[in-house]
Scaffold this active site. Structure first.
Site, short mmCIF file in Angstrom:
data_model
loop_
_atom_site.label_atom_id
_atom_site.label_comp_id
_atom_site.label_asym_id
_atom_site.label_seq_id
_atom_site.Cartn_x
_atom_site.Cartn_y
_atom_site.Cartn_z
N HIS A 155 107.24 -57.87 14.78
CA HIS A 155 105.91 -57.63 14.26
C HIS A 155 105.95 -57.28 12.77
O HIS A 155 104.94 -57.33 12.10
CB HIS A 155 105.28 -56.47 15.04
CG HIS A 155 103.87 -56.72 15.47
ND1 HIS A 155 103.26 -57.96 15.43
CD2 HIS A 155 102.91 -55.87 15.95
CE1 HIS A 155 102.01 -57.85 15.87
NE2 HIS A 155 101.79 -56.61 16.19
N ASP A 178 103.30 -62.24 11.33
CA ASP A 178 104.04 -62.86 12.43
C ASP A 178 103.06 -63.65 13.29
O ASP A 178 101.87 -63.34 13.32
CB ASP A 178 104.73 -61.79 13.28
CG ASP A 178 103.75 -60.80 13.90
OD1 ASP A 178 103.66 -60.75 15.13
OD2 ASP A 178 103.05 -60.08 13.16
#
Length: 186
Positions: free
Chosen positions: A22, A93
């Site tokens: 992340h 992401d």
């Protein structure tokens, strides 16, 4: 006129999130800042750094709001620095892209990404440029655990390439503009 850009790397603040999927947005910005010999400093709602590149001023932030509230930091710095929407680049992401695939997009849906959802809410639009970095390795189990877990050894082997390529895309976006960059890299 179009000399100021806001680069936003998405991630979670805190050492336990350091090398998680992340946080690829943070990692990419770290790379860009390091290459341009700048430094991050703690500022309002974010770690902030800036440097000049070919006559443009790049203001880089890594929000410290946690990923799901990234929009607050984006809105604050956009207003404070008087940066146009088209000069904002969000680095994030993306679970919907295969690992290591990079996509520059002028707009789009949040794709279930809470950070992007929040940015959309805070800016009242989804028309902001984003660099999406694929993190999906084909093994979709528990999404939350997956995005918050650390890179595998296999994935780490490719991380440098991803960071270098992302950095190239970002600087191309700044100097050559969105369309040319999309044509060259997507």
């Amino acid at each position: 006129l179009n000399k100021k850009f806001l680069l936003v790397g998405l991630g979670n603040f805190g050492s336990e999130y350091l090398d998680t999927r992340h946080n690829i947005g943070f990692k990419v910005l770290d790379k860009v800042i390091e290459e341009n010999e700048a430094k991050f400093e703690v500022d309002r709602l974010a770690f902030k750094s800036s440097f000049s590149h070919k006559g443009k001023l790049l203001i880089c932030i890594k929000p410290t709001t946690y990923i799901n509230l990234s929009g607050k930091a984006v809105r604050y710095w956009m207003k404070k620095e008087k940066i146009k929407l088209k000069n904002i680049l969000i680095i994030t992401d993306d679970l919907n892209l295969p690992y290591g695939k990079l996509r520059l997009k002028p707009k789009g849906s949040s794709g279930g990404h809470n950070g992007l959802k929040n940015i959309e809410e805070c800016l009242n639009t989804s028309d902001y440029t984003r660099l999406r970095i694929g993190i999906d390795n084909g093994r979709k189990k528990n999404m939350v655990n997956f995005v918050l877990s650390k890179w595998t050894k296999e994935e780490l082997k490719n991380l440098d390439r991803i960071l270098n390529q992302s950095s190239d895309i970002i600087l191309s976006f700044i100097t050559d503009g969105l369309n040319e960059t999309m044509n060259n890299f997507n």
